[in-house]
Design a protein around this motif. Structure first.
Motif, PDB file in Angstrom:
ATOM      1  N   GLY A  46       0.817  -1.216   0.000  1.00  0.00           N
ATOM      2  CA  GLY A  46       0.000   0.000   0.000  1.00  0.00           C
ATOM      3  C   GLY A  46       0.843   1.256   0.000  1.00  0.00           C
ATOM      4  N   ILE A  47       1.920   1.260   0.797  1.00  0.00           N
ATOM      5  CA  ILE A  47       2.793   2.431   0.833  1.00  0.00           C
ATOM      6  C   ILE A  47       3.500   2.625  -0.503  1.00  0.00           C
ATOM      7  CG2 ILE A  47       4.867   3.371   1.919  1.00  0.00           C
ATOM      8  CD1 ILE A  47       3.994   2.036   4.502  1.00  0.00           C
TER       9      ILE A  47
ATOM     10  N   TYR B  74       8.851   8.746   3.661  1.00  0.00           N
ATOM     11  CA  TYR B  74       8.169   7.711   2.882  1.00  0.00           C
ATOM     12  C   TYR B  74       9.047   6.468   2.737  1.00  0.00           C
ATOM     13  CZ  TYR B  74       6.090   5.665  -1.373  1.00  0.00           C
ATOM     14  OH  TYR B  74       5.533   4.822  -2.302  1.00  0.00           O
TER      15      TYR B  74
ATOM     16  N   LEU C 247       1.091   4.167  -2.840  1.00  0.00           N
ATOM     17  CA  LEU C 247       0.395   5.370  -2.370  1.00  0.00           C
ATOM     18  C   LEU C 247       0.743   6.584  -3.217  1.00  0.00           C
ATOM     19  CD1 LEU C 247      -1.364   6.787  -0.244  1.00  0.00           C
ATOM     20  CD2 LEU C 247       0.697   7.064   1.161  1.00  0.00           C
ATOM     21  N   TYR C 248       2.036   6.840  -3.401  1.00  0.00           N
ATOM     22  CA  TYR C 248       2.446   8.045  -4.133  1.00  0.00           C
ATOM     23  C   TYR C 248       2.061   7.995  -5.613  1.00  0.00           C
ATOM     24  CZ  TYR C 248       5.246  12.181  -5.088  1.00  0.00           C
ATOM     25  OH  TYR C 248       5.648  13.429  -5.461  1.00  0.00           O
TER      26      TYR C 248
END
Length: 302
Positions: A26-27, A71, A30-31
């Motif tokens: 997910g991370i 991040y 995300l961007y």
């Protein structure tokens, strides 16, 4: 070098590893997803951040680098949690550590790797490499634009961007190489056998004595000497088997420092022998095989 015990992941640990893997995915997405949904978000792969006058915003660039660094840290933490949940964790066994054979048998394996301090440095290099991978687009496009921004010389700016990109890629490769040398397993052991370099398959028998482990000296480049760690596995006969080189335990040194290299390789082989003694099943008591059963106790004269 030091001895570590690799634990087996429990069900709760595997569940936590799955959650960390989902969080890492997910991370990671995300961007890019945010860029697709909101084009106004600064894109480091596109034009650099500029203000109304057409000049690069230094404050905005530093904020973007900071956000990308945080991040990266979040992504590294989730990846590390996922890997620990699936492969287990390493526990360092110091010289005075006492371990029961039940604890060793319940673990995945014992392995010999670099000392905890060197492994910590290797982990730091890994973290820096991942951060550079994430921040690389911002650095390669923003910093040259900030330093030599000139609309009349686009070729110079493009050359600076390419040079910065190659510089950062070379630094990432150097960090990954340094980290891998500190994280690689040299020898892996279980009660069933031993493996060199790779944990599996366990194709070698455990050493029966310290004399199975020795050193060999061969010439290396530029006049140096390579002190190789060799293992002659027992074959059950009078002669040992064909020697196997333990490359991760070897050292290359100048002739003036050859004695120190020999002492270091011998100390590493001592750790291998200590691990073999820890992992080997304890001998059965002499009276265990001749102990009478319960039926024999009841009927001694049948």
């Amino acid at each position: 070098m030091a001895i570590y015990i690799r634990t087996r992941p429990t069900t709760k640990t595997k569940v936590l590893g799955c959650l960390c893997a989902l969080a890492a995915a997910g991370i990671a997405l995300l961007y890019p997803t945010a860029l697709l949904l909101d084009p106004s978000i600064p894109n480091p792969l596109g034009e650099p951040i500029v203000n109304d006058a057409g000049n690069l915003e230094e404050q905005s660039l530093s904020i973007l680098i900071g956000v990308m660094t945080i991040y990266s840290f979040m992504l590294i933490a989730m990846i590390f949690g996922a890997l620990s949940g699936f492969k287990g964790t390493d526990r360092w066994l110091p010289k005075d550590a006492t371990m029961t054979h039940r604890d060793i048998a319940s673990a995945r394996f014992l392995h010999i790797s670099q000392s905890p301090a060197r492994r910590a440095v290797g982990m730091l290099w890994t973290v820096l490499a991942v951060i550079l991978i994430e921040v690389n687009p911002v650095i390669t496009t923003g910093i040259p634009h900030l330093l030599i921004y000139n609309e009349s010389a686009p070729e110079l700016e493009q050359a600076a961007v390419m040079g910065m990109a190659f510089l950062v890629i070379g630094l990432i490769a150097a960090l990954v190489w340094a980290a891998s040398r500190r994280e690689t397993i040299a020898v892996c052991m279980t009660p069933q056998g031993m493996a060199a370099v790779k944990p599996f398959p366990l194709a070698l028998p455990l050493p029966s004595g310290r004399n199975n482990l020795s050193i060999q000296e061969v010439p290396a480049r530029w006049g140096r000497v390579k002190v190789q760690a060799a293992y002659a596995p027992p074959t059950g006969g009078t002669e040992p088997g064909r020697p196997v080189l333990l490359s991760q335990l070897s050292l290359t040194a100048r002739p003036s420092r050859l004695d120190d290299a020999r002492a270091q390789v011998e100390a590493r082989l001592d750790e291998v022998w200590r691990a073999a003694q820890l992992v080997r099943p304890p001998p059965e008591p002499e009276g265990a095989a001749t102990a009478p059963t319960s039926a024999e106790k009841k009927c001694p004269h049948r």
